[in-house]
Motif scaffolding. Sequence first.
Motif, PDB file in Angstrom:
ATOM      1  N   PHE A 142       4.033 -32.652  68.909  1.00 12.25           N
ATOM      2  CA  PHE A 142       3.763 -31.578  69.868  1.00 12.25           C
ATOM      3  C   PHE A 142       4.192 -30.228  69.300  1.00 12.25           C
ATOM      4  O   PHE A 142       3.437 -29.244  69.369  1.00 12.25           O
ATOM      5  CB  PHE A 142       4.488 -31.827  71.191  1.00 12.25           C
ATOM      6  N   ALA A 143       5.393 -30.149  68.766  1.00  7.76           N
ATOM      7  CA  ALA A 143       5.902 -28.880  68.234  1.00  7.76           C
ATOM      8  C   ALA A 143       5.032 -28.371  67.092  1.00  7.76           C
ATOM      9  O   ALA A 143       4.718 -27.173  67.014  1.00  7.76           O
ATOM     10  CB  ALA A 143       7.345 -29.051  67.774  1.00  7.76           C
ATOM     11  N   HIS A 144       4.629 -29.283  66.220  1.00  4.99           N
ATOM     12  CA  HIS A 144       3.777 -28.892  65.096  1.00  4.99           C
ATOM     13  C   HIS A 144       2.444 -28.320  65.587  1.00  4.99           C
ATOM     14  O   HIS A 144       1.975 -27.293  65.109  1.00  4.99           O
ATOM     15  CB  HIS A 144       3.530 -30.093  64.188  1.00  4.99           C
ATOM     16  N   ARG A 145       1.837 -28.976  66.555  1.00  8.14           N
ATOM     17  CA  ARG A 145       0.548 -28.528  67.067  1.00  8.14           C
ATOM     18  C   ARG A 145       0.669 -27.283  67.953  1.00  8.14           C
ATOM     19  O   ARG A 145      -0.170 -26.395  67.890  1.00  8.14           O
ATOM     20  CB  ARG A 145      -0.132 -29.647  67.866  1.00  8.14           C
ATOM     21  N   ALA A 146       1.699 -27.235  68.780  1.00  8.06           N
ATOM     22  CA  ALA A 146       1.834 -26.134  69.736  1.00  8.06           C
ATOM     23  C   ALA A 146       2.134 -24.810  69.045  1.00  8.06           C
ATOM     24  O   ALA A 146       1.687 -23.756  69.501  1.00  8.06           O
ATOM     25  CB  ALA A 146       2.914 -26.449  70.751  1.00  8.06           C
ATOM     26  N   TYR A 147       2.899 -24.838  67.968  1.00  5.15           N
ATOM     27  CA  TYR A 147       3.291 -23.601  67.295  1.00  5.15           C
ATOM     28  C   TYR A 147       2.460 -23.343  66.037  1.00  5.15           C
ATOM     29  O   TYR A 147       2.848 -22.569  65.182  1.00  5.15           O
ATOM     30  CB  TYR A 147       4.777 -23.619  66.962  1.00  5.15           C
ATOM     31  N   ARG A 148       1.330 -23.973  65.957  1.00  8.00           N
ATOM     32  CA  ARG A 148       0.460 -23.822  64.798  1.00  8.00           C
ATOM     33  C   ARG A 148      -0.160 -22.426  64.736  1.00  8.00           C
ATOM     34  O   ARG A 148      -0.281 -21.835  63.678  1.00  8.00           O
ATOM     35  CB  ARG A 148      -0.621 -24.885  64.897  1.00  8.00           C
ATOM     36  N   TYR A 149      -0.565 -21.921  65.892  1.00  7.39           N
ATOM     37  CA  TYR A 149      -1.172 -20.590  65.964  1.00  7.39           C
ATOM     38  C   TYR A 149      -0.221 -19.651  66.684  1.00  7.39           C
ATOM     39  O   TYR A 149       0.337 -20.003  67.708  1.00  7.39           O
ATOM     40  CB  TYR A 149      -2.493 -20.639  66.735  1.00  7.39           C
ATOM     41  N   GLN A 150      -0.057 -18.448  66.136  1.00 11.08           N
ATOM     42  CA  GLN A 150       0.798 -17.449  66.753  1.00 11.08           C
ATOM     43  C   GLN A 150       0.107 -16.103  66.695  1.00 11.08           C
ATOM     44  O   GLN A 150      -0.713 -15.845  65.820  1.00 11.08           O
ATOM     45  CB  GLN A 150       2.146 -17.377  66.039  1.00 11.08           C
ATOM     46  N   GLY A 151       0.440 -15.271  67.653  1.00 11.67           N
ATOM     47  CA  GLY A 151      -0.131 -13.934  67.681  1.00 11.67           C
ATOM     48  C   GLY A 151      -1.209 -13.814  68.739  1.00 11.67           C
ATOM     49  O   GLY A 151      -1.790 -14.795  69.194  1.00 11.67           O
ATOM     50  N   ALA A 152      -1.475 -12.577  69.132  1.00 12.60           N
ATOM     51  CA  ALA A 152      -2.424 -12.311  70.209  1.00 12.60           C
ATOM     52  C   ALA A 152      -3.854 -12.701  69.837  1.00 12.60           C
ATOM     53  O   ALA A 152      -4.608 -13.145  70.700  1.00 12.60           O
ATOM     54  CB  ALA A 152      -2.371 -10.828  70.582  1.00 12.60           C
ATOM     55  N   ARG A 153      -4.212 -12.577  68.580  1.00  7.31           N
ATOM     56  CA  ARG A 153      -5.574 -12.920  68.166  1.00  7.31           C
ATOM     57  C   ARG A 153      -5.873 -14.404  68.332  1.00  7.31           C
ATOM     58  O   ARG A 153      -7.015 -14.794  68.495  1.00  7.31           O
ATOM     59  CB  ARG A 153      -5.796 -12.542  66.699  1.00  7.31           C
ATOM     60  N   HIS A 154      -4.834 -15.222  68.262  1.00  4.72           N
ATOM     61  CA  HIS A 154      -5.008 -16.675  68.337  1.00  4.72           C
ATOM     62  C   HIS A 154      -4.563 -17.246  69.674  1.00  4.72           C
ATOM     63  O   HIS A 154      -4.364 -18.447  69.789  1.00  4.72           O
ATOM     64  CB  HIS A 154      -4.218 -17.341  67.214  1.00  4.72           C
ATOM     65  N   MET A 155      -4.399 -16.400  70.690  1.00  3.23           N
ATOM     66  CA  MET A 155      -3.851 -16.853  71.966  1.00  3.23           C
ATOM     67  C   MET A 155      -4.690 -17.973  72.587  1.00  3.23           C
ATOM     68  O   MET A 155      -4.152 -18.952  73.069  1.00  3.23           O
ATOM     69  CB  MET A 155      -3.726 -15.684  72.945  1.00  3.23           C
ATOM     70  N   HIS A 156      -6.006 -17.849  72.569  1.00  2.99           N
ATOM     71  CA  HIS A 156      -6.850 -18.893  73.162  1.00  2.99           C
ATOM     72  C   HIS A 156      -6.693 -20.219  72.416  1.00  2.99           C
ATOM     73  O   HIS A 156      -6.684 -21.282  73.018  1.00  2.99           O
ATOM     74  CB  HIS A 156      -8.316 -18.451  73.212  1.00  2.99           C
ATOM     75  N   LEU A 157      -6.539 -20.164  71.095  1.00  3.24           N
ATOM     76  CA  LEU A 157      -6.305 -21.384  70.310  1.00  3.24           C
ATOM     77  C   LEU A 157      -4.933 -21.968  70.614  1.00  3.24           C
ATOM     78  O   LEU A 157      -4.781 -23.192  70.720  1.00  3.24           O
ATOM     79  CB  LEU A 157      -6.418 -21.088  68.813  1.00  3.24           C
ATOM     80  N   ALA A 158      -3.934 -21.113  70.756  1.00  6.14           N
ATOM     81  CA  ALA A 158      -2.571 -21.579  71.035  1.00  6.14           C
ATOM     82  C   ALA A 158      -2.501 -22.279  72.380  1.00  6.14           C
ATOM     83  O   ALA A 158      -1.910 -23.351  72.505  1.00  6.14           O
ATOM     84  CB  ALA A 158      -1.592 -20.404  70.973  1.00  6.14           C
ATOM     85  N   VAL A 159      -3.110 -21.690  73.396  1.00  6.95           N
ATOM     86  CA  VAL A 159      -3.059 -22.277  74.738  1.00  6.95           C
ATOM     87  C   VAL A 159      -3.794 -23.616  74.765  1.00  6.95           C
ATOM     88  O   VAL A 159      -3.283 -24.601  75.299  1.00  6.95           O
ATOM     89  CB  VAL A 159      -3.639 -21.297  75.785  1.00  6.95           C
ATOM     90  N   SER A 160      -4.970 -23.672  74.178  1.00 14.58           N
ATOM     91  CA  SER A 160      -5.695 -24.952  74.180  1.00 14.58           C
ATOM     92  C   SER A 160      -4.954 -25.997  73.356  1.00 14.58           C
ATOM     93  O   SER A 160      -4.955 -27.177  73.711  1.00 14.58           O
ATOM     94  CB  SER A 160      -7.125 -24.763  73.668  1.00 14.58           C
ATOM     95  N   ASN A 161      -4.305 -25.574  72.275  1.00 15.44           N
ATOM     96  CA  ASN A 161      -3.523 -26.509  71.467  1.00 15.44           C
ATOM     97  C   ASN A 161      -2.331 -27.055  72.241  1.00 15.44           C
ATOM     98  O   ASN A 161      -1.977 -28.222  72.084  1.00 15.44           O
ATOM     99  CB  ASN A 161      -3.033 -25.843  70.186  1.00 15.44           C
ATOM    100  N   ILE A 162      -1.695 -26.226  73.047  1.00 14.81           N
ATOM    101  CA  ILE A 162      -0.542 -26.683  73.825  1.00 14.81           C
ATOM    102  C   ILE A 162      -0.955 -27.775  74.797  1.00 14.81           C
ATOM    103  O   ILE A 162      -0.304 -28.814  74.894  1.00 14.81           O
ATOM    104  CB  ILE A 162       0.137 -25.504  74.549  1.00 14.81           C
ATOM    105  N   PHE A 163      -2.047 -27.568  75.512  1.00 14.25           N
ATOM    106  CA  PHE A 163      -2.494 -28.580  76.468  1.00 14.25           C
ATOM    107  C   PHE A 163      -2.918 -29.867  75.764  1.00 14.25           C
ATOM    108  O   PHE A 163      -2.584 -30.966  76.198  1.00 14.25           O
ATOM    109  CB  PHE A 163      -3.642 -28.039  77.333  1.00 14.25           C
TER     110      PHE A 163
END
Length: 135
Positions: free
Chosen positions: A61-82
């Motif tokens: 989970f930690a590896h996948r959830a924190y894979r993308y960072q920054g405002a440009r990748h916010m949509h990827l980060a949120v979908s990755n968290i779920f």
Amino acid sequence: MTADDMNRSSKAITYVPLGKWLTIEMAVLFVLSLLWLLESRLAGYSALIGGLIFVIPNAYFAHRAYRYQGARHMHLAVSNIFRAESIKLALTAVFFAAVFTLMEPVHVPALLFTFAVMVVLGTALRWLIRPRPQR
């Protein structure tokens, strides 16, 4: 603090100390396993398995959830968290099912106690070890 310093600090990427979390979790897991080993070999082994049932899905989970960072990748980060949370829960369930069907005998108190301690420790670590801005 100048306006330039404020802009620079607000744009800094946050560094999440995943390695530190994993190191502490594994150290506590091995200590708990050694303590259960004093009761019996089966208890120590079951405690190790119980802790790994928490650590492995949580590390995924930690590896996948924190894979993308920054405002440009916010949509990827949120979908990755779920997605990562769903897979983490599924992995935990599969690991428990596998242990109770494939591993015999099992020292259930050691397995469940260690899992519960690791859950509490994981929560505490997220409060104690804060992400910090990367320089």
